[in-house]
Design an enzyme around this catalytic site. Structure first.
Site, PDB file in Angstrom:
ATOM      1  N   ASN A 111    -156.383  87.835  60.992  1.00 26.22           N
ATOM      2  CA  ASN A 111    -157.106  86.525  61.503  1.00 26.22           C
ATOM      3  C   ASN A 111    -156.100  86.127  63.135  1.00 26.22           C
ATOM      4  OD1 ASN A 111    -157.732  83.914  61.941  1.00 26.22           O
ATOM      5  ND2 ASN A 111    -156.881  83.328  59.868  1.00 26.22           N
ATOM      6  N   HIS A 121    -165.687  84.101  60.304  1.00 27.09           N
ATOM      7  CA  HIS A 121    -164.299  84.030  60.686  1.00 27.09           C
ATOM      8  C   HIS A 121    -163.489  85.085  60.181  1.00 27.09           C
ATOM      9  CE1 HIS A 121    -160.522  82.745  61.981  1.00 27.09           C
ATOM     10  NE2 HIS A 121    -160.094  82.240  60.563  1.00 27.09           N
ATOM     11  N   CYS A 180    -158.892  77.873  63.738  1.00 33.01           N
ATOM     12  CA  CYS A 180    -159.841  78.868  63.985  1.00 33.01           C
ATOM     13  C   CYS A 180    -161.110  78.624  64.141  1.00 33.01           C
ATOM     14  CB  CYS A 180    -159.884  79.619  62.476  1.00 33.01           C
ATOM     15  SG  CYS A 180    -158.285  80.005  62.204  1.00 33.01           S
TER      16      CYS A 180
HETATM   17  C1  COA Z   1    -153.061  83.985  51.470  1.00 34.73           C
HETATM   18  C2  COA Z   1    -153.982  84.686  50.480  1.00 34.73           C
HETATM   19  C3  COA Z   1    -154.108  86.205  51.028  1.00 34.73           C
HETATM   20  C4  COA Z   1    -153.127  84.838  49.229  1.00 34.73           C
HETATM   21  O1  COA Z   1    -153.885  85.419  48.304  1.00 34.73           O
HETATM   22  P1  COA Z   1    -154.095  84.874  46.712  1.00 34.73           P
HETATM   23  O2  COA Z   1    -154.968  85.929  46.135  1.00 34.73           O
HETATM   24  O3  COA Z   1    -154.456  83.462  47.001  1.00 34.73           O
HETATM   25  O4  COA Z   1    -152.471  85.139  46.346  1.00 34.73           O
HETATM   26  P2  COA Z   1    -151.612  84.020  45.783  1.00 34.73           P
HETATM   27  O5  COA Z   1    -151.334  82.561  46.598  1.00 34.73           O
HETATM   28  O6  COA Z   1    -152.225  83.484  44.301  1.00 34.73           O
HETATM   29  O7  COA Z   1    -150.305  84.680  45.515  1.00 34.73           O
HETATM   30  C5  COA Z   1    -150.038  85.413  44.362  1.00 34.73           C
HETATM   31  C6  COA Z   1    -148.841  86.186  44.498  1.00 34.73           C
HETATM   32  O8  COA Z   1    -148.461  87.040  45.764  1.00 34.73           O
HETATM   33  C7  COA Z   1    -147.553  86.619  46.303  1.00 34.73           C
HETATM   34  N1  COA Z   1    -147.664  86.901  47.658  1.00 34.73           N
HETATM   35  C8  COA Z   1    -148.105  86.253  48.701  1.00 34.73           C
HETATM   36  N2  COA Z   1    -147.773  87.066  49.738  1.00 34.73           N
HETATM   37  C9  COA Z   1    -147.432  88.321  49.458  1.00 34.73           C
HETATM   38  C10 COA Z   1    -147.300  89.521  49.965  1.00 34.73           C
HETATM   39  N3  COA Z   1    -147.653  89.422  51.783  1.00 34.73           N
HETATM   40  N4  COA Z   1    -147.013  90.580  49.610  1.00 34.73           N
HETATM   41  C11 COA Z   1    -146.892  90.462  48.266  1.00 34.73           C
HETATM   42  N5  COA Z   1    -146.993  89.166  47.532  1.00 34.73           N
HETATM   43  C12 COA Z   1    -147.571  88.178  48.090  1.00 34.73           C
HETATM   44  C13 COA Z   1    -147.266  85.183  46.124  1.00 34.73           C
HETATM   45  O9  COA Z   1    -145.830  84.977  46.219  1.00 34.73           O
HETATM   46  C14 COA Z   1    -147.686  85.135  44.556  1.00 34.73           C
HETATM   47  O10 COA Z   1    -146.690  85.415  43.717  1.00 34.73           O
HETATM   48  P3  COA Z   1    -146.334  84.507  42.624  1.00 34.73           P
HETATM   49  O11 COA Z   1    -147.702  84.753  41.757  1.00 34.73           O
HETATM   50  O12 COA Z   1    -145.162  85.289  42.096  1.00 34.73           O
HETATM   51  O13 COA Z   1    -145.872  83.226  42.957  1.00 34.73           O
HETATM   52  C15 COA Z   1    -155.205  84.003  50.231  1.00 34.73           C
HETATM   53  O14 COA Z   1    -155.054  82.691  49.623  1.00 34.73           O
HETATM   54  C16 COA Z   1    -155.942  83.479  51.503  1.00 34.73           C
HETATM   55  O15 COA Z   1    -156.518  84.378  52.266  1.00 34.73           O
HETATM   56  N6  COA Z   1    -156.029  82.192  51.664  1.00 34.73           N
HETATM   57  C17 COA Z   1    -156.905  81.604  52.898  1.00 34.73           C
HETATM   58  C18 COA Z   1    -156.204  82.051  54.036  1.00 34.73           C
HETATM   59  C19 COA Z   1    -156.907  81.477  55.264  1.00 34.73           C
HETATM   60  O16 COA Z   1    -158.386  81.732  55.196  1.00 34.73           O
HETATM   61  N7  COA Z   1    -156.388  81.122  56.085  1.00 34.73           N
HETATM   62  C20 COA Z   1    -156.755  80.733  57.339  1.00 34.73           C
HETATM   63  C21 COA Z   1    -158.004  79.717  57.329  1.00 34.73           C
HETATM   64  S1  COA Z   1    -158.385  79.953  59.013  1.00 34.73           S
END
Ligand code: COA
Length: 344
Positions: free
Chosen positions: A301, A271, A131
């Site tokens: 993204n 980003h 990214c």
């Molecule tokens: C991926 C992201 C959106 C997840 O958000 P979060 O608040 O951290 O959520 P968590 O990982 O704590 O997951 C919480 C719960 O939601 C669930 N969950 C994940 N994706 C889901 C979806 N699409 N729909 C519903 N529930 C979902 C998970 O399974 C988890 O459930 P559990 O608690 O029963 O295990 C976030 O962590 C993120 O944006 N991370 C960085 C991503 C990024 O920048 N990547 C690219 C870099 S270039």
């Protein structure tokens, strides 16, 4: 600088080793027609519009058609940028294309773009900084302009992320989209252009976000495909933490180098991975919401294309005028990160 006389010509000495500035002359972007909404994703995996919107800020993303490869998206963005820059393909000296979804492992997607646009005098290569790729590519390109090696460079960030997404994994499939952004770089007399670009990486955290299969470590076999090693994998929570810290540090370093206060920046283009990451970085940076450019809700993204598309949309919507200062901040797999200050 005076060098000892020798019996050969050093073509680099023509301007007595004097550098010059590098400006973005024009930008262009392209996203595919097909819209994949959160409601569509509700039909595909166990998720909800509410979850996606509140956790990420994404409403919809664009998905390339089956017949469209990354080079096709790149060509569309490049043609718009070339038209706006009023240059012909023959004038391009170099094409640098940033992507993690090349058409194929080799040859480079940049070479395929070269052929498609008819840039027959250009050298062409890909770079891979996930990214962060567009800022990395801008900074690499700037070196060639500054040193007078090349006059006209086409920089592209392009991705068909839909080709490496596991559409059954709700943790990742809701986050990404396809698209491309392009920029034409040249020296613009009496303009500062690209003032600085800070780049960083941390290979110790490579496992947080990667596609393990398909390369020399795990060449494709029935087993690697069955194990899903050819899909993008991410530890979202950990990646989130590093994203905020690294983007903030890079942005502050870029501002420090230019002796700028955030209040002097007209437009901050982060980003576009997650609205919560963007807001956390902006708050800590002291940027006002009015300074931020966000298109994440419409594109998700798009990795290396992300800030490139956003820069184009910010320019074409009038958010950035010539002379304005723009701060771009990136973060991605590697881990990699970066920030650049541009006098537009
Ligand atoms: C991926 C992201 C959106 C997840 O958000 P979060 O608040 O951290 O959520 P968590 O990982 O704590 O997951 C919480 C719960 O939601 C669930 N969950 C994940 N994706 C889901 C979806 N699409 N729909 C519903 N529930 C979902 C998970 O399974 C988890 O459930 P559990 O608690 O029963 O295990 C976030 O962590 C993120 O944006 N991370 C960085 C991503 C990024 O920048 N990547 C690219 C870099 S270039």
């Amino acid at each position: 600088m005076t060098l000892p006389a020798r019996k050969f010509k050093n073509p680099r000495a023509r301007h007595n080793f004097q550098g010059r500035t590098c400006s973005v002359i024009a930008v262009g972007s392209y996203v595919p027609d097909r819209v994949l909404s959160n409601a569509d994703l509700e039909q595909m995996v166990d998720t909800s519009n509410e979850w996606i919107l509140t956790r990420t800020g994404i409403r919809e993303r664009r998905i390339a058609a089956q017949h469209q490869a990354t080079s096709d998206l790149a060509v569309k963005a490049a043609r718009i940028a070339m038209q706006r820059a009023k240059i012909t393909p023959e004038q391009i000296d170099l094409i640098i294309l940033a992507t993690i979804t090349p058409d194929m492992p080799f040859p480079s997607t940049a070479c395929l773009v070269q052929e498609k646009i008819g840039a027959m005098h250009a050298a062409a290569f890909d770079i891979q900084a996930a990214c962060s790729g567009f800022i990395y590519a801008l900074e690499i390109a700037q070196q060639f302009i500054m040193t007078r090696t090349y006059d006209t460079i086409l920089v592209i960030g392009a991705e068909k992320l839909s080709s490496i997404i596991n559409w059954a994994d709700r943790n990742t499939c809701v986050l990404f989209g396809d698209g491309a952004g392009a920029a034409i770089l040249r020296n613009r007399p009496r303009a500062h252009g690209l003032l600085t670009a800070c780049m960083g990486s941390d290979g110790g955290r490579a496992g947080l976000l990667c596609m393990p299969g398909g390369g020399s470590a795990f060449p494709p076999t029935h087993e690697t495909v069955a194990a899903g090693l050819h899909y993008l994998r991410m530890d979202g929570k950990e990646t989130f933490k590093y994203a905020v810290t690294a983007m903030l540090a890079a942005a502050n370093e870029a501002l420090r180098r230019c002796e700028l206060d955030i209040s002097q920046i007209k437009c901050v283009i982060p980003h576009q991975a997650n609205r919560r990451i963007i807001d956390a970085v902006a708050n800590r940076l002291g940027a006002k919401p009015s300074q931020l450019f966000v298109n994440l809700d419409r594109h998700g993204n798009t990795s290396a294309a992300s800030v490139a598309i956003a820069l184009d949309e910010a320019v074409t919507s009038g958010r950035i005028q010539r002379g304005d200062l723009v701060l771009m901040i990136v973060f991605g797999a590697g881990l990699t990160w970066g920030a650049a200050v541009i006098e537009w």
